[in-house]
Design an enzyme around this catalytic site. Structure first.
Site, PDB file in Angstrom:
ATOM      1  N   ARG A 122      26.090 111.006 -73.373  1.00 28.40           N
ATOM      2  CA  ARG A 122      26.137 111.506 -74.747  1.00 28.40           C
ATOM      3  C   ARG A 122      25.469 112.871 -74.831  1.00 28.40           C
ATOM      4  O   ARG A 122      24.411 113.030 -75.418  1.00 28.40           O
ATOM      5  CB  ARG A 122      25.533 110.465 -75.654  1.00 28.40           C
ATOM      6  CG  ARG A 122      26.489 109.276 -75.651  1.00 28.40           C
ATOM      7  CD  ARG A 122      26.211 108.288 -76.659  1.00 28.40           C
ATOM      8  NE  ARG A 122      27.439 107.942 -77.338  1.00 28.40           N
ATOM      9  CZ  ARG A 122      27.508 107.042 -78.273  1.00 28.40           C
ATOM     10  NH1 ARG A 122      26.432 106.422 -78.664  1.00 28.40           N
ATOM     11  NH2 ARG A 122      28.651 106.761 -78.838  1.00 28.40           N
ATOM     12  N   GLN A 127      31.221 115.366 -75.917  1.00 31.22           N
ATOM     13  CA  GLN A 127      31.587 114.740 -77.195  1.00 31.22           C
ATOM     14  C   GLN A 127      33.083 114.486 -77.319  1.00 31.22           C
ATOM     15  O   GLN A 127      33.497 113.462 -77.847  1.00 31.22           O
ATOM     16  CB  GLN A 127      31.117 115.609 -78.364  1.00 31.22           C
ATOM     17  CG  GLN A 127      29.676 115.288 -78.733  1.00 31.22           C
ATOM     18  CD  GLN A 127      29.143 116.152 -79.849  1.00 31.22           C
ATOM     19  OE1 GLN A 127      29.779 117.119 -80.255  1.00 31.22           O
ATOM     20  NE2 GLN A 127      27.976 115.814 -80.337  1.00 31.22           N
ATOM     21  N   ASP A 130      34.086 111.212 -75.687  1.00 32.25           N
ATOM     22  CA  ASP A 130      33.271 110.040 -76.012  1.00 32.25           C
ATOM     23  C   ASP A 130      34.085 108.981 -76.768  1.00 32.25           C
ATOM     24  O   ASP A 130      34.210 109.022 -77.990  1.00 32.25           O
ATOM     25  CB  ASP A 130      32.075 110.517 -76.849  1.00 32.25           C
ATOM     26  CG  ASP A 130      31.063 109.419 -77.059  1.00 32.25           C
ATOM     27  OD1 ASP A 130      31.407 108.244 -76.837  1.00 32.25           O
ATOM     28  OD2 ASP A 130      29.933 109.737 -77.442  1.00 32.25           O
ATOM     29  N   SER A 133      32.321 106.729 -79.394  1.00 33.22           N
ATOM     30  CA  SER A 133      32.202 107.336 -80.725  1.00 33.22           C
ATOM     31  C   SER A 133      33.533 107.327 -81.472  1.00 33.22           C
ATOM     32  O   SER A 133      33.579 106.981 -82.646  1.00 33.22           O
ATOM     33  CB  SER A 133      31.716 108.785 -80.619  1.00 33.22           C
ATOM     34  OG  SER A 133      30.371 108.817 -80.246  1.00 33.22           O
TER      35      SER A 133
HETATM   36  P1  NAD Z   1      24.813 102.501 -81.603  1.00 29.95           P
HETATM   37  O1  NAD Z   1      26.201 101.949 -81.736  1.00 29.95           O
HETATM   38  O2  NAD Z   1      24.089 102.281 -80.337  1.00 29.95           O
HETATM   39  O3  NAD Z   1      23.899 101.943 -82.825  1.00 29.95           O
HETATM   40  C1  NAD Z   1      24.290 102.063 -84.180  1.00 29.95           C
HETATM   41  C2  NAD Z   1      23.083 102.394 -85.049  1.00 29.95           C
HETATM   42  O4  NAD Z   1      22.264 101.229 -85.201  1.00 29.95           O
HETATM   43  C3  NAD Z   1      22.174 103.483 -84.482  1.00 29.95           C
HETATM   44  O5  NAD Z   1      22.089 104.548 -85.404  1.00 29.95           O
HETATM   45  C4  NAD Z   1      20.839 102.767 -84.275  1.00 29.95           C
HETATM   46  O6  NAD Z   1      19.727 103.621 -84.536  1.00 29.95           O
HETATM   47  C5  NAD Z   1      20.920 101.657 -85.306  1.00 29.95           C
HETATM   48  N1  NAD Z   1      19.993 100.544 -85.064  1.00 29.95           N
HETATM   49  C6  NAD Z   1      19.627  99.962 -83.890  1.00 29.95           C
HETATM   50  N2  NAD Z   1      18.760  98.953 -84.112  1.00 29.95           N
HETATM   51  C7  NAD Z   1      18.588  98.874 -85.455  1.00 29.95           C
HETATM   52  C8  NAD Z   1      17.832  98.014 -86.299  1.00 29.95           C
HETATM   53  N3  NAD Z   1      17.061  97.033 -85.817  1.00 29.95           N
HETATM   54  N4  NAD Z   1      17.894  98.217 -87.644  1.00 29.95           N
HETATM   55  C9  NAD Z   1      18.662  99.220 -88.158  1.00 29.95           C
HETATM   56  N5  NAD Z   1      19.405 100.051 -87.409  1.00 29.95           N
HETATM   57  C10 NAD Z   1      19.368  99.890 -86.079  1.00 29.95           C
HETATM   58  O7  NAD Z   1      24.763 104.051 -81.917  1.00 29.95           O
HETATM   59  P2  NAD Z   1      25.903 105.139 -81.877  1.00 29.95           P
HETATM   60  O8  NAD Z   1      26.629 105.119 -83.162  1.00 29.95           O
HETATM   61  O9  NAD Z   1      26.721 104.945 -80.669  1.00 29.95           O
HETATM   62  O10 NAD Z   1      25.076 106.513 -81.783  1.00 29.95           O
HETATM   63  C11 NAD Z   1      23.692 106.622 -81.814  1.00 29.95           C
HETATM   64  C12 NAD Z   1      23.273 108.098 -81.870  1.00 29.95           C
HETATM   65  O11 NAD Z   1      23.789 108.848 -80.797  1.00 29.95           O
HETATM   66  C13 NAD Z   1      23.750 108.800 -83.134  1.00 29.95           C
HETATM   67  O12 NAD Z   1      22.707 109.641 -83.587  1.00 29.95           O
HETATM   68  C14 NAD Z   1      24.878 109.661 -82.689  1.00 29.95           C
HETATM   69  O13 NAD Z   1      25.059 110.801 -83.504  1.00 29.95           O
HETATM   70  C15 NAD Z   1      24.402 110.029 -81.301  1.00 29.95           C
HETATM   71  N6  NAD Z   1      25.564 110.395 -80.478  1.00 29.95           N
HETATM   72  C16 NAD Z   1      25.526 111.570 -79.792  1.00 29.95           C
HETATM   73  C17 NAD Z   1      26.647 111.928 -79.030  1.00 29.95           C
HETATM   74  C18 NAD Z   1      26.679 113.217 -78.250  1.00 29.95           C
HETATM   75  O14 NAD Z   1      25.839 114.063 -78.439  1.00 29.95           O
HETATM   76  N7  NAD Z   1      27.650 113.370 -77.352  1.00 29.95           N
HETATM   77  C19 NAD Z   1      27.758 111.109 -78.967  1.00 29.95           C
HETATM   78  C20 NAD Z   1      27.741 109.918 -79.696  1.00 29.95           C
HETATM   79  C21 NAD Z   1      26.629 109.577 -80.447  1.00 29.95           C
END
Ligand code: NAD
Length: 376
Positions: A122, A127, A130, A133
């Site tokens: 990530r 991106q 991904d 995502s």
């Molecule tokens: P994920 O599917 O792993 O988790 C979903 C959300 O659940 C996350 O925001 C996490 O903080 C939240 N979470 C976990 N435990 C929790 C709890 N006990 N209570 C409440 N919320 C909780 O996450 P995701 O959607 O795959 O992405 C996570 C982060 O990574 C995001 O900030 C996203 O923007 C970032 N991201 C970056 C890139 C990149 O730079 N290439 C790509 C994808 C995602």
């Protein structure tokens, strides 16, 4: 001879996506690739064979895989599919490696280069590759529509001759990719939206989409922008504040995940019992067991004829056209830098490729897999 790329029909029950779409097929052909697709493979995603101009349509999986050097897939290959695939081929797709250890083992035996889409790092440059995502965004959108469908109330405020209808209250738990898309969708439908995440950085993102952020006083910023697991005391604090908000909501959409771990249990039985009559939970974390204690993955249950708890699986597959388009683009963006004049040359100095590889040259290459970080 140009390199041959094969795209089979996905055989996992309920999987409607395909790892190709007509525009991507054309771009691959422009790179000198011979693109082959199993007959009718894209019908479940509403693309006819005829839409794939220049693609060779092949009748059976055995003929399709014969001589294929690259295979684009959505779901991990099965052991039976691997029997048909040539030794040394490159397979690109979701591999769910810890759920499919026998498949990983067999891919090692067959010296298959497996590029696992859940391992794409990530980082900013990756991106566009991904797939976690792109598919999560679809799930967030669709999850809200499921909630609206199951709800016993309207989402928007309605002013009618029969009086004014209050807007629905929707709570989104977990504000990652799926959660943010869920906020945007619920807002567009006119609901009053609240959102909660353990990572403090999400507050601003939630608010910019028009949601009110629920502040529990617990922050769990972990490594690489992901959440860490909470302590018991933190979990209790979180639950106390969240309980109140859950009890006031008409629809709760849960999307909270911790990479490589089962989904955290955030909504207890007691919290469900305190919800409004007719309230709905859509648990988008069902794949990892669910965020609600009562969720039955893959089923819709009624709690004491009061609260509906929906635990959908493979949600992205239910919007197969756009899910396939986005997924196929992710695969193309990952692989196209290594295809030139119809030839494939994987560059292991490339950071994205080096981190995405699961198996190669007869062994498991992924450090994250070895450390058991990846379960979803
Ligand atoms: P994920 O599917 O792993 O988790 C979903 C959300 O659940 C996350 O925001 C996490 O903080 C939240 N979470 C976990 N435990 C929790 C709890 N006990 N209570 C409440 N919320 C909780 O996450 P995701 O959607 O795959 O992405 C996570 C982060 O990574 C995001 O900030 C996203 O923007 C970032 N991201 C970056 C890139 C990149 O730079 N290439 C790509 C994808 C995602």
């Amino acid at each position: 001879m140009p390199i041959r790329l094969a795209v089979p029909n996905e055989i996992v029950p309920g999987e409607r996506r395909i790892a190709l779409e007509p525009g991507i097929a054309k771009r691959l052909i422009d790179l000198g690739v011979e693109v082959c697709m199993e007959k009718g493979a894209a019908l479940s995603a509403h693309f006819s064979d005829a839409a794939f101009e220049g693609v060779k349509i092949i009748d059976t999986p055995a003929e399709l895989y014969k001589g294929a050097e690259i295979i684009f897939k959505v779901q991990p290959p099965t052991l039976e599919e691997l029997d048909l695939i040539d030794d040394g081929a490159v397979i690109v797709g979701f591999m769910a490696p810890h759920k499919n250890e026998d498949v990983t083992q067999k891919m090692c035996e067959k010296h298959i280069t497996a590029l696992a889409m859940e391992l794409v790092p990530r980082i900013t440059r990756a991106q566009s590759m991904d797939a976690l995502s792109s598919q999560a965004a679809i799930a967030g959108y669709k999850g809200v529509l499921m909630g609206a469908d199951l709800a016993s109330v309207f989402f928007p405020m309605l002013t009618t001759a029969a009086g004014t209808i209050r807007p629905a209250r929707v709570l989104i738990i977990g504000a990652g990719v799926a959660g943010l898309q869920a906020i945007a969708t619920a807002k567009r439908l006119g609901a009053i939206v609240e959102a909660y995440d353990v990572r403090s950085a999400t507050r601003e993102q939630c608010e910019s989409l028009g949601a009110k952020f629920v502040d529990t006083g617990v922050s769990a910023d972990g490594e690489g922008g992901y959440a860490r697991e909470l302590t018991e005391e933190e979990k209790q604090n979180q639950l106390d504040v969240l309980s109140k908000h859950v009890s006031q909501s008409d629809v709760v959409i849960t999307t909270a995940a911790i990479p490589g771990r089962p989904s955290p249990k955030i909504i207890s039985r007691e919290m469900v019992a305190n919800m409004k009559v007719g309230a709905v939970i859509v648990d988008l974390a069902s794949e990892g067991g669910g965020n609600c204690e009562l969720t039955v993955p893959g089923e819709t249950i009624e709690f004491e004829s009061r609260v509906t708890i929906h635990g959908p699986l493979n949600v992205a597959s239910q919007t197969p056209v756009h899910a396939s388009e986005m997924y196929a683009r992710n695969l193309f963006n990952l692989m196209s830098p290594f295809i030139k004049d119809g030839e494939l040359a994987l560059d292991w100095n490339d950071e994205v490729l080096a981190k995405t590889v699961l198996t190669c040259e007869g062994e498991v290459k992924s450090e994250r897999y070895r450390r058991e970080e990846i379960t979803k």
